[in-house]
Design a protein around this motif. Structure first.
Motif, PDB file in Angstrom:
ATOM      1  N   LYS A  79     -16.235  -8.622 -16.093  1.00 48.95           N
ATOM      2  CA  LYS A  79     -16.883  -8.351 -14.813  1.00 48.95           C
ATOM      3  C   LYS A  79     -15.890  -7.764 -13.819  1.00 48.95           C
ATOM      4  N   ALA A  80     -14.678  -8.299 -13.815  1.00 46.49           N
ATOM      5  CA  ALA A  80     -13.657  -7.846 -12.871  1.00 46.49           C
ATOM      6  C   ALA A  80     -13.105  -6.478 -13.241  1.00 46.49           C
ATOM      7  N   SER A  81     -12.937  -6.229 -14.541  1.00 44.62           N
ATOM      8  CA  SER A  81     -12.282  -4.989 -14.980  1.00 44.62           C
ATOM      9  C   SER A  81     -13.240  -3.832 -15.192  1.00 44.62           C
ATOM     10  N   ARG A  82     -14.527  -4.150 -15.538  1.00 43.74           N
ATOM     11  CA  ARG A  82     -15.498  -3.118 -15.903  1.00 43.74           C
ATOM     12  C   ARG A  82     -14.940  -2.216 -17.009  1.00 43.74           C
ATOM     13  N   VAL A  83     -14.194  -2.815 -17.921  1.00 45.01           N
ATOM     14  CA  VAL A  83     -13.638  -2.106 -19.071  1.00 45.01           C
ATOM     15  C   VAL A  83     -14.041  -2.873 -20.328  1.00 45.01           C
ATOM     16  N   GLY A  84     -14.541  -2.172 -21.323  1.00 49.20           N
ATOM     17  CA  GLY A  84     -14.888  -2.821 -22.574  1.00 49.20           C
ATOM     18  C   GLY A  84     -16.241  -2.367 -23.090  1.00 49.20           C
ATOM     19  N   ASP A  85     -16.571  -2.846 -24.292  1.00 52.33           N
ATOM     20  CA  ASP A  85     -17.758  -2.343 -24.984  1.00 52.33           C
ATOM     21  C   ASP A  85     -18.720  -3.432 -25.443  1.00 52.33           C
ATOM     22  N   LEU A  86     -18.195  -4.541 -25.954  1.00 48.95           N
ATOM     23  CA  LEU A  86     -19.047  -5.577 -26.526  1.00 48.95           C
ATOM     24  C   LEU A  86     -18.597  -6.956 -26.045  1.00 48.95           C
ATOM     25  N   ARG A  97     -27.478 -16.566 -18.398  1.00 51.07           N
ATOM     26  CA  ARG A  97     -26.912 -16.880 -17.089  1.00 51.07           C
ATOM     27  C   ARG A  97     -26.534 -15.627 -16.298  1.00 51.07           C
ATOM     28  N   HIS A  98     -25.994 -14.626 -17.001  1.00 52.94           N
ATOM     29  CA  HIS A  98     -25.405 -13.484 -16.314  1.00 52.94           C
ATOM     30  C   HIS A  98     -26.203 -12.183 -16.437  1.00 52.94           C
ATOM     31  N   LEU A  99     -27.325 -12.202 -17.127  1.00 55.61           N
ATOM     32  CA  LEU A  99     -28.054 -10.958 -17.386  1.00 55.61           C
ATOM     33  C   LEU A  99     -28.438 -10.230 -16.108  1.00 55.61           C
ATOM     34  N   ASP A 100     -28.824 -10.970 -15.081  1.00 51.65           N
ATOM     35  CA  ASP A 100     -29.270 -10.337 -13.838  1.00 51.65           C
ATOM     36  C   ASP A 100     -28.152  -9.578 -13.123  1.00 51.65           C
TER      37      ASP A 100
END
Length: 265
Positions: A79-86, A97-100
Motif C-alpha cells: 500500500k505504501a510503495s504501490r510497487v508489485g504485482d501479486l 478487509r482491504h478490498l475497498d
C-alpha cells in the motif's frame, strides 16, 4: 514493554526492507529490459510459491522476486510503495478487509490454510487435541500477534470461541510475528505448544522435529488462500499466467507437496 518495543522495531525494519527491495526491482528492470515481478507472500506459503515462481521464470523469461512476511505487514508495505504485482496473504480475510481500498483486482483460489496445535516430535508432553491444553501449567506457550500474522488472527479467533483468549495471552511466554517464528520458538525450546498453520509442520526443515495435533475441523475451519492481482501491476499479463498456473492441477500438486489442502477440497 521492552518486548513490545522490540516487536514494533522489527516490524518497522521489515517495512523499510520491503521498500528497498521494491525499488531495486524496478531499477533492475529498467537496466536489462527483462520483466520483473514482485510477489508479496505470507511466510507459510513461500515454499510452494517459490517453486511456482521458478517455473514461471523459465516459461515466460521473467524474473520474480518474492517478499515474505506477515500478511498485514505485507499489505501495508504494498500500500505504501504501490510497487508489485501479486499478493498472497494467509487467509481470505485480508482481501475482504482491504478490498475497498482499491489495490486488489481479480484473484484465484490456490488452496487452504488450517490451524492446528504443534508440539515437539513424539508429543512428549502428551498434548491432546483440545484448546484447553494451552492453559496447562506445565506447558510453555508462544502465540503470534493477531495484528501482524494471519495465524495470529486465526489463533485469537479460535481462542475467543473457547472463551480463553485473554487467559492464554496472559500466560504466553511472548508474542511473535509469523508462522516461521512460531516454529522457531518450538524448535529452540521456548515453547512446548503453539498454534500454527498445520502445513508448516510438513516442511523439510520441520518434519523431523515437530508433530501436528489436529483440532476438530468444525472448530479449525480451513481458510481460503487467494492469490490477488494488484491494480498497479506493471506486468498483469505475466502475473495472470502465474495465477493460472498456481490454480491449475500442476500448481495444486506443488501446494499438496507442502502439506496444504488444495483448491479441490
Amino acid at each position: 514493554m521492552s518486548q513490545i518495543f522490540r516487536f514494533a522495531e522489527k516490524c518497522l525494519s521489515m517495512l523499510v526492507t520491503v521498500a528497498l527491495i521494491a525499488g531495486c526491482s524496478a531499477d533492475n528492470s529498467d537496466m536489462n529490459n527483462k520483466p520483473e515481478l514482485l510477489v508479496y507472500c505470507g511466510i507459510t506459503m513461500v515454499k510452494p510459491i517459490t517453486r511456482i515462481a521458478r517455473i514461471i521464470e523459465k516459461a515466460q523469461d521473467v524474473r520474480i522476486h518474492i517478499n515474505q512476511g506477515g500478511s498485514e505487514d505485507l499489505y501495508q508495505s504494498l500500500k505504501a510503495s504501490r510497487v508489485g504485482d501479486l499478493y498472497l496473504p494467509g487467509s481470505a480475510y485480508y482481501r475482504e478487509r482491504h478490498l475497498d481500498e482499491g489495490l486488489m483486482t481479480e484473484y484465484v483460489h490456490v488452496g487452504y490454510n488450517q490451524a492446528a496445535l504443534l508440539v515437539d516430535k513424539g508429543n512428549p508432553k502428551s498434548v491432546t487435541p483440545d484448546l484447553q491444553q494451552l492453559l496447562r501449567q506445565d506447558l510453555d506457550v508462544v502465540l503470534c500477534s493477531h495484528e501482524v500474522g494471519s495465524i495470529g488472527r486465526e489463533s485469537k479467533k479460535l481462542l475467543e470461541s473457547a472463551n480463553i483468549y485473554n487467559q492464554v495471552l496472559q500466560r504466553a511466554i511472548y508474542l511473535t510475528s509469523d508462522s516461521r517464528n512460531l516454529n522457531g520458538a518450538l524448535k529452540q525450546g521456548d515453547a512446548d505448544l503453539i498454534i500454527n498453520w498445520r502445513a508448516t509442520a510438513f516442511f523439510e526443515e520441520n518434519r523431523e522435529t515437530m508433530d501436528v495435533i489436529d483440532l476438530d475441523p468444525g472448530l479449525a475451519i480451513p481458510k481460503k488462500l487467494l492469490l490477488n492481482l494488484l491494480t498497479f501491476s506493471k506486468h498483469p499479463d505475466v502475473s495472470r499466467r502465474f495465477m493460472e498456473y498456481a490454480a491449475s492441477e500442476e500448481g495444486q500438486a506443488i501446494f499438496r507437496q507442502y502439506g496444504f489442502l488444495d483448491n479441490r477440497n
